[in-house]
Design an enzyme around this catalytic site. Sequence first.
Site, short mmCIF file in Angstrom:
data_model
loop_
_atom_site.label_atom_id
_atom_site.label_comp_id
_atom_site.label_asym_id
_atom_site.label_seq_id
_atom_site.Cartn_x
_atom_site.Cartn_y
_atom_site.Cartn_z
N LEU A 1 88.66 19.90 -54.29
CA LEU A 1 87.53 19.82 -55.22
C LEU A 1 87.90 18.76 -56.25
O LEU A 1 89.07 18.61 -56.61
CB LEU A 1 87.29 21.16 -55.93
CG LEU A 1 86.78 22.32 -55.09
CD1 LEU A 1 86.64 23.57 -55.97
CD2 LEU A 1 85.45 22.00 -54.42
N ASP A 2 86.90 18.03 -56.73
CA ASP A 2 87.16 17.06 -57.79
C ASP A 2 87.74 17.77 -59.02
O ASP A 2 87.50 18.97 -59.23
CB ASP A 2 85.87 16.35 -58.21
CG ASP A 2 85.29 15.51 -57.09
OD1 ASP A 2 86.06 15.13 -56.19
OD2 ASP A 2 84.07 15.24 -57.13
N LYS A 3 88.47 17.04 -59.83
CA LYS A 3 89.09 17.60 -61.03
C LYS A 3 88.12 18.42 -61.86
O LYS A 3 88.42 19.55 -62.27
CB LYS A 3 89.67 16.46 -61.88
CG LYS A 3 90.20 16.92 -63.24
CD LYS A 3 90.64 15.74 -64.10
CE LYS A 3 91.04 16.20 -65.49
NZ LYS A 3 91.43 15.06 -66.36
N THR B 1 85.16 19.68 -61.00
CA THR B 1 84.32 20.61 -60.26
C THR B 1 85.05 21.95 -60.17
O THR B 1 86.23 21.99 -59.82
CB THR B 1 84.01 20.08 -58.86
OG1 THR B 1 83.27 18.86 -58.96
CG2 THR B 1 83.19 21.09 -58.06
N ARG C 1 77.94 14.42 -55.30
CA ARG C 1 77.64 13.58 -56.47
C ARG C 1 77.02 12.26 -56.03
O ARG C 1 76.04 11.80 -56.63
CB ARG C 1 78.92 13.37 -57.28
CG ARG C 1 79.54 14.66 -57.80
CD ARG C 1 80.98 14.47 -58.24
NE ARG C 1 81.06 13.57 -59.39
CZ ARG C 1 82.21 13.10 -59.87
NH1 ARG C 1 83.36 13.43 -59.27
NH2 ARG C 1 82.21 12.31 -60.91
#
Length: 331
Positions: A153-155, A157, A253
């Site tokens: 997961l993105d930082k 998110t 995104r």
Amino acid sequence: MTHRVKHEFLLHAGREGDRLDKLITHAAQLLPESERPKELSSRSQVARLIETGCVTLRGKIQDKPGLLIEGQERVQISVEVKSLDALAPDPNIPLEVIYADEDLAVINKQAGLVVHTGAGVKSSTLVNALISHFGESIKRVGSDLRPGIVHRLDKDTSGLMVVALNQTSYQNLIKQFSSRSISRTYYALVETLPRTGPEIDAPIGRDQKNRVKMAVARQGGKSAVSLWKVEEELKHGYLLEVKILSGRTHQIRVHLKHVGAPIVGDQTYGSLSGMRAPKPIKDAVKAFGRQALHAAALELIHPRSGEKCAWKIHLPADMEFLVNLFREGIS
């Protein structure tokens, strides 16, 4: 500790149409096993190195694995290598474990936590927390640099991630992700509806103007499919449910930006100045400080039992507060 290791190969294209990633992989396989770089052991690993700017050809960084090579070329590969001993446990990182057994763990990752080390991030990651919680044995699972990690997961998110706790589970979960049999559902807060139907089918690759970003890339991009529907219509926007059928970097995104519905608070693919909401809500979005994206549900087949498993988690408090502002407005 980390250090950069440089590899250099002389590539020989045997016929027209030989790809860069294929030739590097082939060149590495010709080395004795004891000398073969682990980070070049598969074509997918080589492709990832190319995409992240680690490969230099003809004096320039090349980021296209499918670049066609003709004749003889010299290529340089620069890779950051971390020793297993450098992956130190960090008990100070909060870790919310939703479920765990001897094979896997499901984590509710908080926003702001990086999953593993990378450019500019050398410690205080989810991996450091996992080693502290599950012990040194997890270092032997999967990649040396990303033990236990089968997806990311993105930082900024939040939400559910599955982590492998042994090598058998790691291979099984990787296979499930590759075959798209793992279901992942996200909630995304947007101001406007996407200007497309419920399926966004658009390949994703590196943004040619800004390598830090990703973008829809009709040529050279990787297949990416996202399915969306309205979970709730709000006074000042919409809460969308998004399922992804692939796992590309920044996929949701990028896709929502591409169809005219950037995620609220996304500082990379959105714009605070372009918001139509009242100023108090804009101020709240600025204070929120991240994209309003949450991995809410996860379904997979258990590697050992073969049974279908599912988990779901509520929105974190800060995102719930923001959604409520978009739902009711500020009086």
